[in-house]
Each structure stands twice: as C-alpha cells, then as structure tokens.
Write an enzyme that holds these catalytic residues in place. Structure first.
Site, mmCIF file in Angstrom:
data_model
loop_
_atom_site.group_PDB
_atom_site.id
_atom_site.type_symbol
_atom_site.label_atom_id
_atom_site.label_comp_id
_atom_site.label_asym_id
_atom_site.label_seq_id
_atom_site.Cartn_x
_atom_site.Cartn_y
_atom_site.Cartn_z
ATOM 1 N N ASP A 67 -10.654 -7.343 5.435
ATOM 2 C CA ASP A 67 -9.638 -6.316 5.165
ATOM 3 C C ASP A 67 -10.124 -5.396 4.034
ATOM 4 O O ASP A 67 -10.147 -4.177 4.208
ATOM 5 C CB ASP A 67 -8.277 -6.949 4.847
ATOM 6 C CG ASP A 67 -7.215 -5.890 4.645
ATOM 7 O OD1 ASP A 67 -6.710 -5.342 5.648
ATOM 8 O OD2 ASP A 67 -6.917 -5.552 3.475
ATOM 9 N N LYS B 179 -5.908 1.882 7.489
ATOM 10 C CA LYS B 179 -7.077 1.128 7.919
ATOM 11 C C LYS B 179 -6.707 -0.345 7.966
ATOM 12 O O LYS B 179 -5.855 -0.759 7.191
ATOM 13 C CB LYS B 179 -8.282 1.377 6.999
ATOM 14 C CG LYS B 179 -8.002 1.094 5.533
ATOM 15 C CD LYS B 179 -8.467 -0.118 4.857
ATOM 16 C CE LYS B 179 -8.117 -1.476 5.197
ATOM 17 N NZ LYS B 179 -8.128 -2.381 4.013
ATOM 18 N N ILE C 145 0.825 -1.208 0.000
ATOM 19 C CA ILE C 145 0.000 0.000 0.000
ATOM 20 C C ILE C 145 0.866 1.267 0.000
ATOM 21 O O ILE C 145 0.477 2.292 -0.572
ATOM 22 C CB ILE C 145 -1.008 -0.001 1.183
ATOM 23 C CG1 ILE C 145 -2.113 1.011 0.930
ATOM 24 C CG2 ILE C 145 -0.332 0.235 2.519
ATOM 25 C CD1 ILE C 145 -2.912 0.795 -0.326
HETATM 26 P P1 NAP Z 1 2.312 -5.623 3.159
HETATM 27 O O1 NAP Z 1 2.553 -5.558 1.679
HETATM 28 O O2 NAP Z 1 2.421 -6.933 3.857
HETATM 29 O O3 NAP Z 1 3.266 -4.536 3.824
HETATM 30 C C1 NAP Z 1 3.512 -4.432 5.204
HETATM 31 C C2 NAP Z 1 4.979 -4.089 5.400
HETATM 32 O O4 NAP Z 1 5.227 -3.908 6.806
HETATM 33 C C3 NAP Z 1 5.919 -5.212 4.913
HETATM 34 O O5 NAP Z 1 7.000 -4.659 4.193
HETATM 35 C C4 NAP Z 1 6.366 -5.817 6.226
HETATM 36 O O6 NAP Z 1 7.606 -6.487 6.143
HETATM 37 C C5 NAP Z 1 6.459 -4.591 7.089
HETATM 38 N N1 NAP Z 1 6.620 -4.881 8.504
HETATM 39 C C6 NAP Z 1 6.361 -6.058 9.168
HETATM 40 N N2 NAP Z 1 6.679 -5.920 10.467
HETATM 41 C C7 NAP Z 1 7.140 -4.662 10.626
HETATM 42 C C8 NAP Z 1 7.620 -3.919 11.754
HETATM 43 N N3 NAP Z 1 7.659 -4.460 12.982
HETATM 44 N N4 NAP Z 1 8.027 -2.641 11.565
HETATM 45 C C9 NAP Z 1 7.980 -2.064 10.347
HETATM 46 N N5 NAP Z 1 7.547 -2.722 9.243
HETATM 47 C C10 NAP Z 1 7.115 -3.989 9.385
HETATM 48 O O7 NAP Z 1 0.840 -5.066 3.497
HETATM 49 P P2 NAP Z 1 0.023 -3.896 2.763
HETATM 50 O O8 NAP Z 1 -0.871 -4.432 1.715
HETATM 51 O O9 NAP Z 1 0.940 -2.778 2.419
HETATM 52 O O10 NAP Z 1 -0.944 -3.515 3.969
HETATM 53 C C11 NAP Z 1 -0.474 -2.857 5.124
HETATM 54 C C12 NAP Z 1 -1.673 -2.264 5.837
HETATM 55 O O11 NAP Z 1 -2.333 -1.369 4.940
HETATM 56 C C13 NAP Z 1 -2.715 -3.329 6.234
HETATM 57 O O12 NAP Z 1 -3.273 -3.022 7.482
HETATM 58 C C14 NAP Z 1 -3.770 -3.216 5.167
HETATM 59 O O13 NAP Z 1 -5.051 -3.507 5.672
HETATM 60 C C15 NAP Z 1 -3.692 -1.741 4.795
HETATM 61 N N6 NAP Z 1 -4.127 -1.487 3.417
HETATM 62 C C16 NAP Z 1 -3.760 -2.303 2.389
HETATM 63 C C17 NAP Z 1 -4.289 -2.084 1.112
HETATM 64 C C18 NAP Z 1 -3.932 -2.948 -0.082
HETATM 65 O O14 NAP Z 1 -4.617 -2.856 -1.107
HETATM 66 N N7 NAP Z 1 -2.885 -3.762 -0.036
HETATM 67 C C19 NAP Z 1 -5.155 -1.026 0.903
HETATM 68 C C20 NAP Z 1 -5.436 -0.166 1.960
HETATM 69 C C21 NAP Z 1 -4.928 -0.414 3.215
HETATM 70 P P3 NAP Z 1 7.633 -8.095 5.867
HETATM 71 O O15 NAP Z 1 6.863 -8.314 4.588
HETATM 72 O O16 NAP Z 1 9.086 -8.389 5.751
HETATM 73 O O17 NAP Z 1 6.952 -8.730 7.057
#
Ligand code: NAP
Length: 316
Positions: free
Chosen positions: A176, A98, A22
């Site tokens: 989610d 979110k 994101i």
């Molecule tokens: P993601 O691709 O899994 O990204 C999360 C990142 O946080 C990864 O790089 C992860 O590293 C890192 N991380 C893990 N533990 C951490 C720590 N202790 N300190 C700092 N960074 C850490 O997930 P995402 O899709 O971006 O989603 C993240 C959030 O945004 C979620 O709550 C989701 O609901 C929300 N969101 C997502 C979307 C979407 O379409 N994807 C849309 C709106 C909102 P590792 O992978 O190495 O664990």
C-alpha cells in the site's frame, strides 16, 4: 454522457466517497485550496464531516445531489471498482485514490467505461506530485542508470491505525505504501523495469505482506533493489538513490528532497494533493483521462512471482 459542460470557468462539484484518514489528512485541505472545486457531500456508512450533507453510500449521495459532477473514491481498495463504475455509469468524472483497483482487469474495465461515457477518469498517484519528482525525471531522461536502491519503510501502526482491510486480499499490505515508491520509479526511470525476484514476508494471521524485498532489472541489465517494511519504528524512510554514469541522484523524504552529486537541488514541503486536484480539474476541463497502471502491474507481478515466507502474527 456527462452532465458537466464547462471547464475551469464554473469549476466542478465534488462528492467524496469514504471519509477516512487520507480524506481528513490530505483531500480536505487540497480541495479547500483548489479554487474550481466545490465539495458538496460525502458518502460513508459511518463517518461524516461537519456542516456537509452526509449519505451512507454513493448511490444515495448521487440521488440527492444531481449537481455533483465528479467524485473522489477514497475507500479501501477492494471497493474501488464497483463504486467507480457506478459513478462513471451516472456520467460522473472519477478520481481514484491509489491504488486504482484491486486487480488490473477491473482498472482496464474502468478505462473502457470512462471512454464510453465521455467522462474523465484519473488514477491519482499522489507521490508523483512530490516536489523533486519532475526534476529527477528530467535529469534521468537522457541517462543510463546502473543501480537503484529504494527503501520505503514506515510504522504501520502510525500510518494505518486500525485498518484491518490492509491485511485482507486487495489490501496489499506493505505494498500500500510501497506502490508509492513504484509510482515514482515507474515515472522517473528512463527504461521499463521487470521483476526478477521477490521475497514477501506474510504474518501468519494476514493475507498480505508486512515486508518485501524486490529485485528488478531493466533491458540494459541495471540493478534495482527495493526494500519495503511496515515494521519501522520512529520516522518513516521514503528514499531512493539512483546511480547513473558516475553520478548519484537521491530523492528522499518521499520526494520532497532532491540531491544530485551532493548538491541540494530541491527541498520543499509536500503539497502532493494540491497537485492532484489541479490535475483532476485540468483533465475534466480538457475532457481527458489519465490512468497509468504501471505501478499496480509491478505489485501484481510481485504477488504473481514472489516467494512467500510466513512470519509472526501482526497484533495491533
Ligand atoms: P480508512 O481510514 O480506512 O478510510 C476508508 C473509509 O472508507 C472509512 O471511513 C470506511 O468506513 C469507509 N468505507 C468503508 N466502506 C465504505 C463504503 N461502502 N462506502 C463508503 N465508504 C466506505 O483508509 P484510508 O487510509 O483513508 O485509505 C483509503 C484509501 O486511500 C486506500 O486505498 C489507501 O491505499 C489510500 N491512501 C491512503 C493513504 C494513507 O496514508 N492513509 C495515503 C494515500 C492513499 P469504516 O472505517 O467504517 O469501514
């Protein structure tokens, strides 16, 4: 107390926590388009961004960059509370991706903490910034609705590739994305609404649902049906249709398209995250917080009151 002592004039210096999908898809372009927001550094155990100081955790980032006045927490949801609290306790303004937390209680504590520290806390419901949402809300404000149909379906392999956390407690599974639909519904429907029943389909190797059918009602007995599904193939369906006093409002494509009684009212590209960062800047400048837990409460109710049915294991 916050070390932030100016409004729009000097802007705010931002640290990003979690550099995943994101952040790359949405936060970076939105930050670049926000004149008062200067991205200083990132915190993520593995990921980083070109030409930007990168740290393995939030504390290291804040130690190295005391000039950071605000952070956006974009990690998986179960990490949200501890990171947000640590940032608030250091006097930083906080944008929560979110959902704002894994539980309602932790969000309540963050609200209290932000108040105590005199800093801004923003629960960022990005779908509320979709182009058609404000006008849909206006149109519905004076009306009585009778029936609402919500369909929020997407291919989990496309939208959440490799995100094992989504199947773990706090990951919320299909809620989610489903919480985005609920964030719009709780903003535009003129009455509060309550869960009557829910059917949650949970893969045998997961803790969270891959699909959910929900039935809600409001104090006037309106019928609100929502179908969330992660097993969609092809383009996503992010639509809601609202029947009110012989008229029909359709908010489709995640809120980018608004049609009322077959008349196209709005069809625009989404720029939700630009809206989010503009609001964050405004909240900081006005020393205010904005944290609406209503969408998260609806999800909590579904987990509290829903029937769980096992379904086949999810293999990515
Ligand atoms: P993601 O691709 O899994 O990204 C999360 C990142 O946080 C990864 O790089 C992860 O590293 C890192 N991380 C893990 N533990 C951490 C720590 N202790 N300190 C700092 N960074 C850490 O997930 P995402 O899709 O971006 O989603 C993240 C959030 O945004 C979620 O709550 C989701 O609901 C929300 N969101 C997502 C979307 C979407 O379409 N994807 C849309 C709106 C909102 P590792 O992978 O190495 O664990």
């Amino acid at each position: 107390m916050s070390d932030f002592n100016s409004g729009f004039s000097s802007g705010f210096k931002l640290g990003l926590v979690g550099v995943g999908k994101i952040v790359r898809d949405q936060h970076l372009p939105a930050i670049a388009a926000t004149p008062n927001c200067h991205l200083v550094a990132t915190a993520d155990p593995h990921a980083s961004l070109p030409e930007l100081p990168a740290y393995q955790n939030l504390e290291a980032m804040l130690d190295a960059h005391p000039e950071i006045t605000a952070v956006s927490i974009c990690t998986p949801t179960h990490l949200r509370y501890s990171q947000a609290r640590a940032a608030l306790m250091r006097g930083k303004h906080v944008l929560l991706e979110k959902p704002p937390g894994a539980t309602l209680s932790e969000v309540e504590d963050l609200i209290a903490c932000a108040k105590e520290q005199g800093v801004s806390l923003f629960a960022a419901w990005h779908s509320r910034f979709a182009p058609g949402v404000a006008q849909a809300q206006q149109w519905l404000a004076e009306r009585q609705m009778q029936r609402v149909e919500i369909e929020w379906k997407e291919d989990v392999r496309v939208w959440h590739p490799g995100q094992a956390w989504i199947w773990q407690p706090g990951g919320m599974g299909v809620f989610d994305p489903g919480i985005n639909a609920l964030s719009i519904a709780t903003a535009i429907l003129p009455q509060p609404f309550f869960l009557q029943q829910a059917r949650l389909l949970v893969p045998s190797n997961a803790q969270t649902p891959i699909a959910a059918d929900l039935t809600f009602t409001d104090p006037q007995g309106a019928s609100i049906e929502a179908a969330f599904d992660f097993r969609q193939s092809g383009p996503p369906t992010w639509d809601m249709h609202i029947h009110s006093d012989g008229s029909r409002l359709s908010l489709t494509q995640g809120g980018c398209r608004l049609v009322i009684d077959d008349e196209l009212i709005i069809e625009e590209e989404e720029r939700e995250y630009q809206g989010l960062y503009a609001r964050f800047a405004e909240l900081i400048a006005n020393k205010r917080s904005e944290v609406d837990v209503a969408p998260l409460r609806q999800v909590a109710d579904a987990f509290l009151y829903g029937h769980r049915e096992p379904t086949e294991a999810f293999i990515e």
